[in-house]
Write an enzyme that holds these catalytic residues in place. Sequence first.
Site, PDB file in Angstrom:
ATOM      1  N   GLU A 109      -3.281  56.253  42.823  1.00 48.02           N
ATOM      2  CA  GLU A 109      -2.345  55.376  43.302  1.00 48.02           C
ATOM      3  C   GLU A 109      -1.956  54.557  42.168  1.00 48.02           C
ATOM      4  O   GLU A 109      -2.589  53.546  41.825  1.00 48.02           O
ATOM      5  CB  GLU A 109      -2.733  54.407  44.480  1.00 48.02           C
ATOM      6  CG  GLU A 109      -2.983  55.306  45.837  1.00 48.02           C
ATOM      7  CD  GLU A 109      -1.934  55.929  46.483  1.00 48.02           C
ATOM      8  OE1 GLU A 109      -0.662  55.362  46.050  1.00 48.02           O
ATOM      9  OE2 GLU A 109      -1.862  56.717  47.376  1.00 48.02           O
ATOM     10  N   LEU A 110      -0.898  54.912  41.250  1.00 50.47           N
ATOM     11  CA  LEU A 110      -0.538  54.306  39.763  1.00 50.47           C
ATOM     12  C   LEU A 110       0.397  53.303  39.988  1.00 50.47           C
ATOM     13  O   LEU A 110       1.000  52.792  40.940  1.00 50.47           O
ATOM     14  CB  LEU A 110      -0.792  55.100  38.777  1.00 50.47           C
ATOM     15  CG  LEU A 110      -1.846  56.248  39.067  1.00 50.47           C
ATOM     16  CD1 LEU A 110      -1.886  57.058  37.854  1.00 50.47           C
ATOM     17  CD2 LEU A 110      -3.424  55.509  38.877  1.00 50.47           C
ATOM     18  N   ASN A 137      -5.146  43.339  42.218  1.00 54.47           N
ATOM     19  CA  ASN A 137      -4.040  42.722  42.854  1.00 54.47           C
ATOM     20  C   ASN A 137      -3.885  42.211  44.301  1.00 54.47           C
ATOM     21  O   ASN A 137      -3.161  41.361  44.789  1.00 54.47           O
ATOM     22  CB  ASN A 137      -2.503  43.266  42.398  1.00 54.47           C
ATOM     23  CG  ASN A 137      -2.298  44.565  42.880  1.00 54.47           C
ATOM     24  OD1 ASN A 137      -3.142  45.442  43.437  1.00 54.47           O
ATOM     25  ND2 ASN A 137      -0.868  44.959  42.865  1.00 54.47           N
ATOM     26  N   HIS A 171     -14.964  47.713  42.024  1.00 54.45           N
ATOM     27  CA  HIS A 171     -13.801  46.717  42.197  1.00 54.45           C
ATOM     28  C   HIS A 171     -13.487  46.245  40.674  1.00 54.45           C
ATOM     29  O   HIS A 171     -14.173  46.481  39.790  1.00 54.45           O
ATOM     30  CB  HIS A 171     -13.735  45.660  43.053  1.00 54.45           C
ATOM     31  CG  HIS A 171     -12.587  45.456  43.706  1.00 54.45           C
ATOM     32  ND1 HIS A 171     -11.557  45.253  43.356  1.00 54.45           N
ATOM     33  CD2 HIS A 171     -12.489  44.842  45.324  1.00 54.45           C
ATOM     34  CE1 HIS A 171     -10.491  45.219  44.153  1.00 54.45           C
ATOM     35  NE2 HIS A 171     -11.020  44.839  45.484  1.00 54.45           N
TER      36      HIS A 171
HETATM   37  P1  NAP Z   1      -6.488  49.195  35.923  1.00 54.76           P
HETATM   38  O1  NAP Z   1      -6.864  48.460  34.859  1.00 54.76           O
HETATM   39  O2  NAP Z   1      -6.369  50.439  35.920  1.00 54.76           O
HETATM   40  O3  NAP Z   1      -7.917  48.872  36.903  1.00 54.76           O
HETATM   41  C1  NAP Z   1      -8.117  49.416  38.180  1.00 54.76           C
HETATM   42  C2  NAP Z   1      -9.440  49.827  38.365  1.00 54.76           C
HETATM   43  O4  NAP Z   1      -9.868  51.128  37.443  1.00 54.76           O
HETATM   44  C3  NAP Z   1     -10.072  48.698  38.084  1.00 54.76           C
HETATM   45  O5  NAP Z   1     -11.456  48.666  38.860  1.00 54.76           O
HETATM   46  C4  NAP Z   1     -10.552  48.880  36.580  1.00 54.76           C
HETATM   47  O6  NAP Z   1     -11.870  48.067  36.298  1.00 54.76           O
HETATM   48  C5  NAP Z   1     -10.863  50.390  36.429  1.00 54.76           C
HETATM   49  N1  NAP Z   1     -10.643  51.066  35.435  1.00 54.76           N
HETATM   50  C6  NAP Z   1      -9.669  50.812  34.122  1.00 54.76           C
HETATM   51  N2  NAP Z   1      -9.683  51.456  33.275  1.00 54.76           N
HETATM   52  C7  NAP Z   1     -10.722  52.197  33.400  1.00 54.76           C
HETATM   53  C8  NAP Z   1     -11.292  53.131  32.823  1.00 54.76           C
HETATM   54  N3  NAP Z   1     -10.886  53.572  31.440  1.00 54.76           N
HETATM   55  N4  NAP Z   1     -12.373  53.902  33.178  1.00 54.76           N
HETATM   56  C9  NAP Z   1     -12.818  53.662  34.509  1.00 54.76           C
HETATM   57  N5  NAP Z   1     -12.299  52.650  35.210  1.00 54.76           N
HETATM   58  C10 NAP Z   1     -11.162  51.946  34.859  1.00 54.76           C
HETATM   59  O7  NAP Z   1      -5.309  48.498  36.536  1.00 54.76           O
HETATM   60  P2  NAP Z   1      -4.873  46.931  36.682  1.00 54.76           P
HETATM   61  O8  NAP Z   1      -4.124  46.779  35.623  1.00 54.76           O
HETATM   62  O9  NAP Z   1      -5.872  46.081  36.781  1.00 54.76           O
HETATM   63  O10 NAP Z   1      -3.927  46.904  37.973  1.00 54.76           O
HETATM   64  C11 NAP Z   1      -2.548  46.835  38.066  1.00 54.76           C
HETATM   65  C12 NAP Z   1      -2.104  48.293  38.000  1.00 54.76           C
HETATM   66  O11 NAP Z   1      -2.220  48.706  39.427  1.00 54.76           O
HETATM   67  C13 NAP Z   1      -0.528  48.473  37.923  1.00 54.76           C
HETATM   68  O12 NAP Z   1       0.046  49.274  37.216  1.00 54.76           O
HETATM   69  C14 NAP Z   1       0.116  48.534  39.346  1.00 54.76           C
HETATM   70  O13 NAP Z   1       1.322  48.852  39.401  1.00 54.76           O
HETATM   71  C15 NAP Z   1      -0.988  49.489  39.888  1.00 54.76           C
HETATM   72  N6  NAP Z   1      -1.148  49.461  41.364  1.00 54.76           N
HETATM   73  C16 NAP Z   1      -0.976  50.334  42.194  1.00 54.76           C
HETATM   74  C17 NAP Z   1      -0.868  50.630  43.531  1.00 54.76           C
HETATM   75  C18 NAP Z   1      -0.538  51.932  44.195  1.00 54.76           C
HETATM   76  O14 NAP Z   1      -0.901  51.902  45.325  1.00 54.76           O
HETATM   77  N7  NAP Z   1       0.072  52.825  43.548  1.00 54.76           N
HETATM   78  C19 NAP Z   1      -1.382  49.390  44.139  1.00 54.76           C
HETATM   79  C20 NAP Z   1      -1.649  48.397  43.314  1.00 54.76           C
HETATM   80  C21 NAP Z   1      -1.559  48.438  42.023  1.00 54.76           C
HETATM   81  P3  NAP Z   1     -12.198  46.894  35.186  1.00 54.76           P
HETATM   82  O15 NAP Z   1     -11.381  45.945  36.165  1.00 54.76           O
HETATM   83  O16 NAP Z   1     -13.497  46.773  35.039  1.00 54.76           O
HETATM   84  O17 NAP Z   1     -11.314  47.222  34.033  1.00 54.76           O
END
Ligand code: NAP
Length: 457
Positions: free
Chosen positions: A229-230, A132, A156
């Site tokens: 950071e979720l 994002n 990433h």
């Molecule tokens: P995501 O699916 O969890 O992806 C984040 C990273 O983790 C990606 O590089 C992803 O790789 C990897 N990943 C996902 N599932 C994994 C697994 N089971 N094992 C290992 N790696 C894994 O998150 P998203 O949905 O793309 O991003 C949006 C989320 O991020 C929202 O919930 C948002 O609120 C949160 N966010 C939080 C913050 C903060 O600072 N708290 C900031 C920004 C965003 P792949 O892309 O290859 O799946």
Amino acid sequence: MSKYESVNPYTNEVFKTYDNATDEQIEQALKTTHELYLNWRNQDISERAKLLAKVADSFEANRQEMAKIMTLEMGKLLSESLEEVDLCISICRYYAEKGPEMLKPQPIESSLGKAYYLKQATGVVMACEPWNFPLYQIIRVFAPNFIVGNPIILKHAHNVPGSAALAEKIISEAGTPKGSLINLFLSYDQINQVIADTRVQGVALTGSERGGRSVAEAAGKNLKKSTMELGGNDPFIVLDDADAKTLKDVLSDARTYNAGQVCTSSKRIIVVESRYDEVLEDLKEIFSNLKPGDPLKDDTTLAPLNSQKAKEKLAKQVDQALAGGAKVYYQYPEIDNKAAFFRPIILTDINKDNPIFDDELFGPVAEVYKVKDEAEAIKLANDSSYGLGSSVISSNPDRAARVASQIETGMTVINGRWITAAELPFGGVQKSGYGRELSELGIMAFVNEHLVIDVSK
Ligand code: NAP
């Protein structure tokens, strides 16, 4: 397994694909980063501070190119991409200037002898980042750890591989040593393999609860320190004494910046009854004036979501909300485009038994709640399993500060929507994760607070 490819969410065109890392590439990255860590242990911190300032210069020189690839890969407005690059430049400069001071040994008064603790590097940090904010998420981890002396292995998100590769190149071209940040296109199994490696000492993830659970589990199993950071379901509390102009100004992009795909965007707008109709009308006016279009163009104000998949997921969540009793106050008219646009929508009447009550909706969806008074607003704000950010809108600063202190989140902005800056700690509690990034707190995430005490008589 995720497939690394660049897909423009405005045109749906796949414009580049990338191969996953090989075992040899992973081993080489671990070797290079670990050797750099060992070298950095003997290096004066001022050397890295100078280099980090050069990294900032390098991003400044490549500002347009960096911003453009982010917009092409995940669809955000070009103006927002440029703002993101500028923010990252300021983060690099902040740590280049203040980092060495923050990492000075800390004296401790002790009756047992002369005591202090050193703030030392611990080793290679694995960073898993979301799409994002393709650059900001990298720099939040890279800049402080570069000063500390912890090299980074970056994994990433699968949909921003070009942004990851370009950031790695720009950092390298600034003259940083090989291994300062190595980007790898890893599968989930390969991530676990890297985390398990003894040369890796820290794991930072920003992303969803799903990704967080999996990566935190791997880190815990291998006894590696982690920061998570979720997601968030941030409350935005409007009190009866909110200044009308401030309120409208803040609402203007609180739910649509980055097409609403911000962890800290104001997802639950909680309004005392005397201001409820006004907020609904303000939001309707703001949403209806948005102009969808090519995110690279200056006059576009509504960007597509990052992917068709994201659009489908959000549409499903909104359907669930409606089936659960929510009502539509307003929705943007049909957008004649095959792009991943989601029509901004205002939902009301979401009750506690609604299936999306405790869910994060990642896009331009305003969930507006009516409450009787301040106490009920605080109660509803805290009725969430998330705890990332929050806002309080009030013309009485003391009252707003009192309300802020009662909200169970990691951050609260008074009379504003989410903000971030190098000097401000970023992070949450509960399902929003643990640890902080940025600021003096963030730099300590992967530091060895090494106690030295001289008890010589
Ligand atoms: P995501 O699916 O969890 O992806 C984040 C990273 O983790 C990606 O590089 C992803 O790789 C990897 N990943 C996902 N599932 C994994 C697994 N089971 N094992 C290992 N790696 C894994 O998150 P998203 O949905 O793309 O991003 C949006 C989320 O991020 C929202 O919930 C948002 O609120 C949160 N966010 C939080 C913050 C903060 O600072 N708290 C900031 C920004 C965003 P792949 O892309 O290859 O799946």
